[in-house]
Design an enzyme around this catalytic site. Structure first.
Site, PDB file in Angstrom:
ATOM      1  N   GLY A   1       0.864  -1.171   0.000  1.00 13.49           N
ATOM      2  CA  GLY A   1       0.000   0.000   0.000  1.00 13.49           C
ATOM      3  C   GLY A   1       0.901   1.221   0.000  1.00 13.49           C
ATOM      4  O   GLY A   1       2.085   1.114  -0.292  1.00 13.49           O
ATOM      5  N   SER A   2       0.361   2.375   0.332  1.00 14.27           N
ATOM      6  CA  SER A   2       1.210   3.566   0.370  1.00 14.27           C
ATOM      7  C   SER A   2       0.387   4.773   0.766  1.00 14.27           C
ATOM      8  O   SER A   2      -0.834   4.797   0.605  1.00 14.27           O
ATOM      9  CB  SER A   2       1.859   3.863  -0.996  1.00 14.27           C
ATOM     10  OG  SER A   2       2.650   2.798  -1.442  1.00 14.27           O
ATOM     11  N   ASN A   3       1.076   5.786   1.252  1.00 13.26           N
ATOM     12  CA  ASN A   3       0.551   7.140   1.322  1.00 13.26           C
ATOM     13  C   ASN A   3       1.463   8.038   0.504  1.00 13.26           C
ATOM     14  O   ASN A   3       2.673   7.788   0.423  1.00 13.26           O
ATOM     15  CB  ASN A   3       0.566   7.687   2.753  1.00 13.26           C
ATOM     16  CG  ASN A   3      -0.120   6.797   3.754  1.00 13.26           C
ATOM     17  OD1 ASN A   3      -1.295   6.495   3.625  1.00 13.26           O
ATOM     18  ND2 ASN A   3       0.621   6.392   4.777  1.00 13.26           N
TER      19      ASN A   3
END
Length: 823
Positions: A257-259
């Site tokens: 995932g990521s921000n």
């Protein structure tokens, strides 16, 4: 000038002279291609590069062309990660069963397959079918560019040169028979595996296990048997399939995932842009990032992180622009439901005309046993697949079967996109690079530039499933599944249900970049793995096809917390890189802000301070009430009560539907603040409190123990506390770990924050950048760079990026190495 600085500059000058001498003596890279047919033998050809190492083992790779940069990158990656890389090459060559046994699990780096035999059947089939070689031979722009081919050739040569000239000391593969030289095709095959990771790579078990049923008996006169009148009892239940598909493509359930957030010049102290990238990737195995700077004077100068085995910088920055990626919600595959010839279940009908499936027979060598031979079945749409995950069966009956279409199986352009991004000079250049190369398979892009511009775009390779096509061509299963998940199930018997093409797409059957949800020059642009809808809550993105993602639906707590934080920062203004650093390690738990106080009140209201656990026992939970009330609502390593709330909240959210958990339901008109207000009467609260208190007491863990005492990693025999929190809590600094009470709680990080970068500009020619590779450059426990940045992560400290030449040359840890192929 200080003596150390003079000495450093002198050594660097000598290194530069060595580079000039070396490159002058080496013919141009293209002249070396005659050594062997492309990709069929280990790459070589007298390539060289200069590597300048600075603090934390970060290499700054200098060469005069793409082949030399590739050579230096392959060499330096091998020096840090040879065992992990070699293991991946065993995977893409289909030889895991030969070396590790057919029933052993893979590490999941290059697919979601469950065991080695299935992995080998798929990847060996890819190799024997010539898929990768065909993609390499495809002319650009649909195929890889000449620069990328040279980069891959150089990478293979550099990896091989390191292997030939150095002794492997990592115990993970020291003396292993599966360490071998690689070819350009091997490097490309790894890129292929990454491209299909979200599509075919998640369906391998269902592809390699697909076998046809026994055919129906044909009538004596040879006429075709009639299709059965009633639905086959094995056909999937549409309602159940819709829920299974929703879960299968739910990005919050991925191990990646990521921000990322970009701030515009209107919000910053100096009118220039800012970018914070925080990818969440596995901490072990072949999907680790690795950090470097690549420089071809006058052509390329980029610093950032690459996935292992990838020859270009995937996320990073240069002197004008910075970008990061987040895993996108676009559904990268679709299904075609095939109508079969009842007399031959390996033949399907298209507009009434039977077409035979292609048989792909693959034999896999197996350690300690006879080779295993299996047959896979392929159609014009892709391989036949019998399930996607355990919850979505797609049975192959005498009446129908399902074929999986993954357009990224024709996409070897990912590293071309990475190269183009590294050469961009603005967010407009980023957008143009994405449109020109179209190589991103399953990620969004968030970018900022030195002029103050911002960009969010979901330019990724997706099957061209329009809502109109889905409405017109969906089967009964598709009509249930597509609205829920974006997975289209089209009628494969109708030629008019083909995907078609967009004029600006570089390959048929995919959307062109003009259809991608895109936001330019907003005060902030943020993504935390939800759809594009709330990239900026004040400027919602709508109007895109369902396959890209949903709108007007509940957002994850991580998205809600991120939007709250970054919109407040943008409103405050006067931002700088230090503000990005604070955001990364704020460790605010949005779930705690929403629910901890009410949970403490619900706890205090329990009669007699007791609650009934799931096993029927009565547990005194009264001590937990005050701990929850006093908790500071963060997941800092020193936070007391964070562990108690974490264990409690996981249980509550797993057992209690959202409709029963919150008093104020979700509202599309207020998506960041809803749902909210914990229902203190929800029956699951007392049970979750009782189970959590009993669990912690049985493990000898105090209810108010500091989080870092029980969320940690061990490196070199030293216990390092780790802050951050899980997806369920909505923490930006995401950390996912497996609970092991006997080992002290959360004794290792499985995935989470990885290659973090905070980038801005100050008007000089050098970007202002801070980076952190949470698990370090090397997987070899004997390397000084296997835990140094993990210690920094534990202490919430950063690495000051050295980008400009003077920064590199004045590093007190500068080490200059000229690497070359000595054959």
């Amino acid at each position: 000038m200080h003596r150390r600085t003079r000495s450093t500059l002198r050594r660097a000058a000598l290194a530069g002279a060595a580079l000039l001498a070396a490159t002058a003596a080496v013919p141009p890279a293209h002249a070396q291609a005659r050594a062997a047919p492309d990709g069929l033998t280990p790459a070589g050809g007298g390539l060289s590069a200069v590597i300048r190492y600075t603090e934390n083992g970060i290499p700054h790779i200098l060469g005069r062309d793409h082949a030399q940069i590739g050579f230096g990158t392959g060499w330096a990656q091998a020096a840090d990660q040879v065992c992990v890389l070699a293991d991946g090459f065993v995977t893409v060559s289909g030889e895991r069963s030969r070396w590790f046994g057919q029933d052993a699990p893979t590490d999941g780096s290059l697919s979601s397959v469950t065991r080695n035999l299935s992995s080998d059947l798929y990847f060996k089939g890819v190799r024997e079918s010539g898929t990768v070689e065909g993609l390499l031979a495809t002319p650009a722009p649909a195929g890889p560019s000449k620069d990328l081919k040279e980069l891959m050739r150089g990478w293979a040569a550099g990896y091989n040169a390191w292997l030939a000239q150095n002794e492997v000391t990592d115990p993970a593969c020291k003396g292993a028979g599966w360490l071998r030289p690689v070819t350009t095709v091997d490097v490309a095959a790894r890129g292929f595996a990454i491209a299909v990771l979200g599509g075919e790579g998640r369906g391998i078990d269902g592809i390699t296990g697909a076998q046809p049923p026994a055919p129906a008996t044909a009538p004596a006169d040879g006429a075709r048997a009639a299709a059965p009148r009633e639905a086959d009892p094995q056909e999937p239940d549409p309602a159940g399939a819709a829920q299974a598909a929703r879960e299968f493509f739910d990005t919050s359930r991925y191990d990646m995932g990521s921000n990322a957030v970009a701030f515009a010049g209107s919000t910053t102290a100096n009118g220039r842009g800012l970018l914070l990238g925080n990818p969440h990737y596995p901490w072990q195995g072949g999907r680790r990032f690795w950090q470097s700077q690549q420089t071809i004077p006058g052509e390329l100068n980029v610093s950032g992180g690459s996935l292992l085995g990838m020859p270009a910088v995937s996320i990073g920055f240069n002197e004008k622009v910075a970008w990061s990626h987040t895993v996108a919600t676009g559904t990268p595959v679709n299904l075609h439901e095939l109508s079969l010839d009842p007399a031959d279940p390996t033949a399907y009908l298209v507009d009434g005309v039977p077409q035979k499936m292609t048989r792909r027979t693959v034999t896999v060598p197996v350690a300690g046993g006879d080779p295993v031979t299996r047959t896979q079945w392929w159609t014009r749409y892709g391989p036949v697949v019998t399930h996607l995950g355990a919850g979505l069966p797609l049975p192959w009956t005498t009446r129908s079967a399902y074929a999986l279409n993954d357009p990224n199986a024709s996409n070897l352009r990912g590293s071309d996109t990475a190269l183009a991004l590294g050469k961009a000079r603005s967010v407009a250049g980023i957008q143009q690079a994405l449109a020109r190369t179209q190589g991103l398979p399953w990620v969004n892009t968030v970018a900022a530039d030195s002029a103050g511009g911002t960009l969010f775009t979901q330019t990724q390779v997706l099957p061209r499933i329009t809502d109109e096509l889905a409405a017109r061509c969906s089967t009964p299963l598709g009509r249930a599944v597509y609205p829920a998940s974006g997975l289209a199930v089209l009628d494969g018997a109708r030629g008019d249900c083909a995907l078609g093409s967009d004029a600006d797409a570089v390959q048929p059957g995919v959307f062109g970049p003009g259809k991608a949800p895109t936001l330019r020059d907003a005060p902030y642009a943020e993504n935390s793995n939800d759809s594009a809808w709330l990239a900026n809550a004040d400027r919602p993105l709508t109007g895109y096809e369902r396959v890209w993602g949903n709108v007007s639906t509940p957002r994850s707590l991580r998205t809600r917390g991120a939007v709250e934080d970054v919109s407040a920062m943008a409103g405050k203004g006067r931002l700088n890189v230090a503000d990005l650093e604070k955001l990364q390690f704020a460790n605010r738990a949005p779930a705690g802000d929403l629910a901890a106080a009410d949970a403490a009140r619900a706890c205090s209201a329990l009669p007699g301070g007791t609650a009934t656990a799931a096993d029927g026992s009565v547990v005194d939970v009264s001590a937990a009430c005050a701990v929850l009330a006093r908790w500071d609502r963060t997941t800092d390593a020193g936070s007391r009560g964070a562990l108690l709330f974490d264990r409690f909240w996981r249980r509550v959210t797993a057992s209690t539907p959202a409709a029963d958990l919150w008093l104020v339901p979700f509202s599309a008109a207020d998506p960041v603040r809803t749902p909210r207000t914990l229902n203190r009467e929800a029956p699951g609260i007392g049970r979750a409190l009782a189970d959590t208190v009993a669990e912690l007491r049985a493990a000898g863990i105090a209810l108010d123990a500091p989080l870092g005492e029980h969320q940690f990693v061990v490196r070199g025999g030293r216990k390092l506390p780790v802050g951050g929190g899980t997806e369920a809590l909505g923490v930006w600094n995401k950390v996912e770990a497996r609970w092991n009470a006997a080992a002290g709680g959360y004794p290792d990080v499985v995935n989470g924050s990885s290659h973090i970068q905070a980038v801005g500009w100050d008007g000089s020619s050098c970007p202002v950048a801070r980076t952190l590779l949470t698990y370090g450059q090397s997987s070899d426990p004997g390397s000084p760079y296997s835990a140094d940045q993990t210690r920094l992560f534990s202490e919430e400290r950063w690495v000051r990026a050295r980008f400009c030449e003077r920064d590199i040359l004045t590093s007190p840890r500068l080490k200059v190495v000229l690497v070359r192929d000595r054959r």
